[in-house]
Design an enzyme around this catalytic site. Structure first.
Site, PDB file in Angstrom:
ATOM      1  N   ARG A   1      -4.410  11.519   2.054  1.00  0.00           N
ATOM      2  CA  ARG A   1      -4.393  10.579   0.925  1.00  0.00           C
ATOM      3  C   ARG A   1      -5.616   9.665   0.942  1.00  0.00           C
ATOM      4  O   ARG A   1      -6.035   9.186   1.985  1.00  0.00           O
ATOM      5  CB  ARG A   1      -3.129   9.714   0.957  1.00  0.00           C
ATOM      6  CG  ARG A   1      -3.148   8.670  -0.154  1.00  0.00           C
ATOM      7  CD  ARG A   1      -1.829   8.102  -0.475  1.00  0.00           C
ATOM      8  NE  ARG A   1      -1.196   7.441   0.647  1.00  0.00           N
ATOM      9  CZ  ARG A   1       0.011   6.898   0.579  1.00  0.00           C
ATOM     10  NH1 ARG A   1       0.690   6.939  -0.533  1.00  0.00           N
ATOM     11  NH2 ARG A   1       0.530   6.316   1.634  1.00  0.00           N
TER      12      ARG A   1
ATOM     13  N   ARG B   1      -5.583   4.317   3.598  1.00  0.00           N
ATOM     14  CA  ARG B   1      -4.718   3.170   3.875  1.00  0.00           C
ATOM     15  C   ARG B   1      -4.479   3.051   5.367  1.00  0.00           C
ATOM     16  O   ARG B   1      -4.233   4.050   6.034  1.00  0.00           O
ATOM     17  CB  ARG B   1      -3.368   3.360   3.157  1.00  0.00           C
ATOM     18  CG  ARG B   1      -3.253   2.537   1.900  1.00  0.00           C
ATOM     19  CD  ARG B   1      -2.081   2.922   1.054  1.00  0.00           C
ATOM     20  NE  ARG B   1      -0.784   2.810   1.699  1.00  0.00           N
ATOM     21  CZ  ARG B   1       0.376   3.026   1.069  1.00  0.00           C
ATOM     22  NH1 ARG B   1       0.379   3.345  -0.209  1.00  0.00           N
ATOM     23  NH2 ARG B   1       1.512   2.917   1.714  1.00  0.00           N
TER      24      ARG B   1
ATOM     25  N   LYS C   1       6.264   9.008  -4.881  1.00  0.00           N
ATOM     26  CA  LYS C   1       6.816   8.010  -5.810  1.00  0.00           C
ATOM     27  C   LYS C   1       5.727   7.433  -6.710  1.00  0.00           C
ATOM     28  O   LYS C   1       5.893   7.362  -7.924  1.00  0.00           O
ATOM     29  CB  LYS C   1       7.486   6.859  -5.032  1.00  0.00           C
ATOM     30  CG  LYS C   1       8.607   7.296  -4.120  1.00  0.00           C
ATOM     31  CD  LYS C   1       9.243   6.114  -3.403  1.00  0.00           C
ATOM     32  CE  LYS C   1       8.334   5.403  -2.434  1.00  0.00           C
ATOM     33  NZ  LYS C   1       7.881   6.229  -1.290  1.00  0.00           N
TER      34      LYS C   1
ATOM     35  N   ARG D   1      14.887  -1.102  -0.942  1.00  0.00           N
ATOM     36  CA  ARG D   1      14.601  -0.272   0.220  1.00  0.00           C
ATOM     37  C   ARG D   1      15.577  -0.562   1.360  1.00  0.00           C
ATOM     38  O   ARG D   1      15.368  -0.108   2.478  1.00  0.00           O
ATOM     39  CB  ARG D   1      13.183  -0.585   0.689  1.00  0.00           C
ATOM     40  CG  ARG D   1      12.352   0.644   0.909  1.00  0.00           C
ATOM     41  CD  ARG D   1      11.001   0.174   1.346  1.00  0.00           C
ATOM     42  NE  ARG D   1      10.070   0.334   0.270  1.00  0.00           N
ATOM     43  CZ  ARG D   1       8.966   1.043   0.345  1.00  0.00           C
ATOM     44  NH1 ARG D   1       8.644   1.662   1.438  1.00  0.00           N
ATOM     45  NH2 ARG D   1       8.162   1.143  -0.669  1.00  0.00           N
TER      46      ARG D   1
ATOM     47  N   ARG E   1       7.087   4.686   9.828  1.00  0.00           N
ATOM     48  CA  ARG E   1       7.563   4.455   8.449  1.00  0.00           C
ATOM     49  C   ARG E   1       8.681   5.429   8.107  1.00  0.00           C
ATOM     50  O   ARG E   1       9.630   5.083   7.406  1.00  0.00           O
ATOM     51  CB  ARG E   1       6.404   4.593   7.461  1.00  0.00           C
ATOM     52  CG  ARG E   1       5.441   3.416   7.535  1.00  0.00           C
ATOM     53  CD  ARG E   1       4.112   3.732   6.879  1.00  0.00           C
ATOM     54  NE  ARG E   1       4.218   3.959   5.449  1.00  0.00           N
ATOM     55  CZ  ARG E   1       3.259   4.514   4.725  1.00  0.00           C
ATOM     56  NH1 ARG E   1       2.145   4.930   5.308  1.00  0.00           N
ATOM     57  NH2 ARG E   1       3.416   4.678   3.437  1.00  0.00           N
TER      58      ARG E   1
END
Ligand code: AP5
Length: 212
Positions: free
Chosen positions: A123, A155, A13, A88, A166
């Site tokens: 990431r 992160r 996203k 969400r 998640r």
């Protein structure tokens, strides 16, 4: 163009909203980025949000709804916007509808859970908002942000056990939004590809049917 971008954590996203933002000159509003900035600043909101984010849960609806209301009524959004990561949950979608903001399209990027776990482990992000992947989208110099020169980092919520939580949160609380928006004739889906540029091409194709 008032666009909602949906997808599982790590579906791309943030990556695609940057491309759409550049092409159409409309701002991307990422609730995740806003919450992380609040955590970094050590505000009361940030401290509350941190406990939920670190645990792979959604931050309470009333907090994010308040944030989004403020952004959508600002001048920056008057010519359009991309909502990255909001709504969400069904209560968030209902709150957005009650704000009387016209949504033109809801684009969902579909990526299988197994691929997500692989992507998240590679990431690297920067406090300036830039995001990289060690294999799929590396920075020019390893560990250094191309945009601002700061050190990139992993992160905390990209730890594999948190990614699994998640994904569960996504499937139970966020995915039902696809049926919610499909019933309104707004949902468009795109299969996330292995190459970022291939996904971007499909995203642009999907959005070309809307007048922008
Ligand atoms: P948020 O920051 O929004 O996290 P997320 O939705 O889990 O999404 P990510 O930012 O992790 O991933 P992305 O889809 O943007 O993927 P990216 O482009 O980076 O939210 C964090 C937390 O805040 C939530 O868990 C929640 O607690 C809270 N929160 C936020 N909004 C909320 C709300 N509305 N209500 C309640 N709580 C809220 O890509 C991922 C990686 O893959 C990158 O390394 C990228 O380079 C790579 N990549 C991307 N596309 C491709 C591709 N096609 N091929 C190969 N690699 C790719």
């Amino acid at each position: 163009m008032n666009l909602i971008l949906m997808g599982a954590p790590g579906a791309g996203k943030g990556t695609q909203s940057e491309k759409i933002s550049e092409k159409w000159g409309i701002p991307a509003i990422s609730t995740g980025d806003i919450l992380r900035a609040a955590i970094k600043a050590g505000t009361a909101l940030g401290n509350t949000a941190k406990t939920y984010i670190d645990d792979g849960k959604l931050v309470p609806d009333e907090i994010v709804i308040g944030i989004i209301k403020e952004y959508l009524t600002s001048d920056a959004c008057k010519n359009g916007f991309i909502l990255d990561g909001f709504p969400r949950s069904i209560p968030q979608a209902e709150a957005l509808a009650a704000m009387d903001v016209k949504i033109d399209a809801v684009l969902s990027i579909e990526v299988a859970d197994e691929k997500i776990v692989e992507r998240m482990s590679g990431r690297r992000v920067c406090t300036c908002g830039a995001s990289y992947h060690v294999a799929f989208n590396p920075s020019k110099v390893e560990g250094v942000c191309d945009k601002c020169g700061a050190e990139t980092y992993i992160r905390k919520d990209d730890a594999p056990e948190t990614v699994i939580k998640r994904l569960e949160t996504y499937h139970t609380q966020t995915e039902p939004l696809k049926a919610f928006y499909e019933a309104k004739g707004l949902l468009v889906t795109v299969e996330g590809q292995d190459e970022i540029a291939d996904t971007t091409r499909l995203v642009f194709e999907a959005l070309s049917q809307f007048s922008v």
